[in-house]
Design a protein around this motif. Sequence first.
Motif, PDB file in Angstrom:
ATOM      1  N   HIS A 247       0.831  -1.214   0.000  1.00  0.00           N
ATOM      2  CA  HIS A 247       0.000   0.000   0.000  1.00  0.00           C
ATOM      3  C   HIS A 247       0.865   1.264   0.000  1.00  0.00           C
ATOM      4  O   HIS A 247       0.679   2.153  -0.832  1.00  0.00           O
ATOM      5  CB  HIS A 247      -0.901  -0.030   1.246  1.00  0.00           C
ATOM      6  N   GLU A 248       1.804   1.302   0.946  1.00  0.00           N
ATOM      7  CA  GLU A 248       2.573   2.530   1.137  1.00  0.00           C
ATOM      8  C   GLU A 248       3.679   2.722   0.107  1.00  0.00           C
ATOM      9  O   GLU A 248       3.925   3.837  -0.329  1.00  0.00           O
ATOM     10  CB  GLU A 248       3.191   2.548   2.555  1.00  0.00           C
ATOM     11  N   HIS A 252       0.618   4.094  -3.080  1.00  0.00           N
ATOM     12  CA  HIS A 252       0.654   5.561  -3.064  1.00  0.00           C
ATOM     13  C   HIS A 252       1.727   6.103  -3.993  1.00  0.00           C
ATOM     14  O   HIS A 252       1.562   7.177  -4.576  1.00  0.00           O
ATOM     15  CB  HIS A 252       0.867   6.076  -1.636  1.00  0.00           C
ATOM     16  N   ILE A 357      -5.683   4.509  -4.769  1.00  0.00           N
ATOM     17  CA  ILE A 357      -5.033   3.216  -4.967  1.00  0.00           C
ATOM     18  C   ILE A 357      -6.109   2.200  -5.357  1.00  0.00           C
ATOM     19  O   ILE A 357      -7.162   2.136  -4.724  1.00  0.00           O
ATOM     20  CB  ILE A 357      -4.325   2.759  -3.678  1.00  0.00           C
ATOM     21  N   CYS A 451      -7.658   4.388   4.188  1.00  0.00           N
ATOM     22  CA  CYS A 451      -6.621   5.085   3.417  1.00  0.00           C
ATOM     23  C   CYS A 451      -6.970   6.566   3.290  1.00  0.00           C
ATOM     24  O   CYS A 451      -7.966   6.934   2.685  1.00  0.00           O
ATOM     25  CB  CYS A 451      -6.499   4.452   2.038  1.00  0.00           C
ATOM     26  N   GLY A 452      -6.139   7.421   3.879  1.00  0.00           N
ATOM     27  CA  GLY A 452      -6.395   8.864   3.865  1.00  0.00           C
ATOM     28  C   GLY A 452      -5.620   9.564   2.766  1.00  0.00           C
ATOM     29  O   GLY A 452      -4.442   9.287   2.543  1.00  0.00           O
TER      30      GLY A 452
HETATM   31 ZN   LIG Z   1      -3.258   5.014   2.072  1.00  0.00          ZN
END
Ligand SMILES: [Zn+2]
Length: 482
Positions: A247-248, A252, A357, A451-452
């Motif tokens: 994810h990171e 992103h 994402i 997820c922000g």
């Molecule tokens: Zn995120």
Amino acid sequence: MFDLLKLACNSATRAGCQFADARYLSIRKQRVVSRDHALSSCSDGDDRGFGVRVLYQGAWGFASSPTYTADEIEKVVARAMRIARASAMALREDGVKWAPEPALTLDFKSTCRQDPFAVALEDKADLLIAANEVMLKNKSIKRAQGFLSFKRVQRWYVNTEGSELHSDVTSSESAIWAIAVGNDDFQERDWKAPASNQGFECYRKQEFLDQAERVAAEAEEKLSARLSPEGDFDIITDSENLSLTIHESVGHATELDRVMGYEVSMAGSSFVTRDKQGDFRYGSDQVTLMADNTLENGLATQGFDDDGVPGQRWEIVRDGIFQTYSSGREFAHYIGEERSRGSCRADHWSSIPIVRIPNLFLMPGKTPLSPEELMADVKHGLYFEGMDSFSIDQWRLNFQFGGNAVWEIKNGKKAGMLKAALYQSRTPTFWNACDATCDENYWQPHGVTNCGKGDPMQIAQMTHGAAPTRFRKIRICRGRDS
Ligand SMILES: [Zn+2]
């Protein structure tokens, strides 16, 4: 539902816009939280409204309202047009280049065999409290908690190109966790039940009870875990742990709006600049990262995105080489693509769509390989399970991740639990250190619901996934000294 949305598009066209779209959302959310022998909170909310987006002389205007009437539609369109006209005066370049998309008619419904909103609150409480009581039977456990969370989003979308789209998506999420106290320490261990676009059918009481017993035992074991060694070690990550790293460090990092500087002030930019497309070695040849907004039960699978583009499947990284980004219709032209990848989503009727994402996962290995075989080739290393603290820099480059449970590996086998272990690396260094991932029998999805991104902040959800995966010689450090 479509009639008033069409009214909005027609009104915006008469006002001279190049493009307009209108969305009506009906959102139901329920969350039930347990603490020890009782429920600690329960919320249930219904939220409805619409948003209109207009593109005028290359500039956007957006306005929204909870009042869904013809009069209000006209007012909201007029407000969106005023914003667009004002924005057009401040354009420094040509403005938005909007990727074309054919008119689409689509009705998408996610799989939901048991409507979670029709399940009695007593049954939900019983599931969570029964799990808590199993955890509390373990004398080291001083607090047991859990939650169930459900969301149903019905969405109607119309645009000036003639698209008429509807989706009805139900998603569910749950977790339980235990806090053990003793040995001058406290430790937490959790289990995340599937978070996915499914209904209550994915939660079975016996599984909660079995996991509760294991979670409590492992929380207790963490109290007497040895402090992690430091240095360079081979590591294995389970599917859940690697999901957050994907994810990171990939998700992103490969959002095209972030790459183009649209997110810098909020949550940083990305090292994956456009010159890297097509030939940058992101990882070893074991690493193929697939984006798939058609993934069955995936949290980002919703039929179409909020630009009116259908869900798609594409490679972000193939055999280690960076292929392309997640994009929306406003961004596709920056990389010479004629069509958006359909990954622009808004989290509410009052929010504008931004690049999000997609469902994104590491493809399993092509040759048969079990976790035991993966571990057998590690002389001294660490096995990371679940998610813990993490941080990543504003270029999505330098990072560190912990695990909810970490085991030492000695001579190919698990040899007791470690505490305070973190792995530290740079994104390409880490993915290039990947030398094997288990086969499809061990691949598991993991949903992310928090997820922000954006300013004001929007919260999105998506599914990641991986099989247990090995990385050679990764820097291990400690998150604490004792
Ligand atoms: Zn995120």
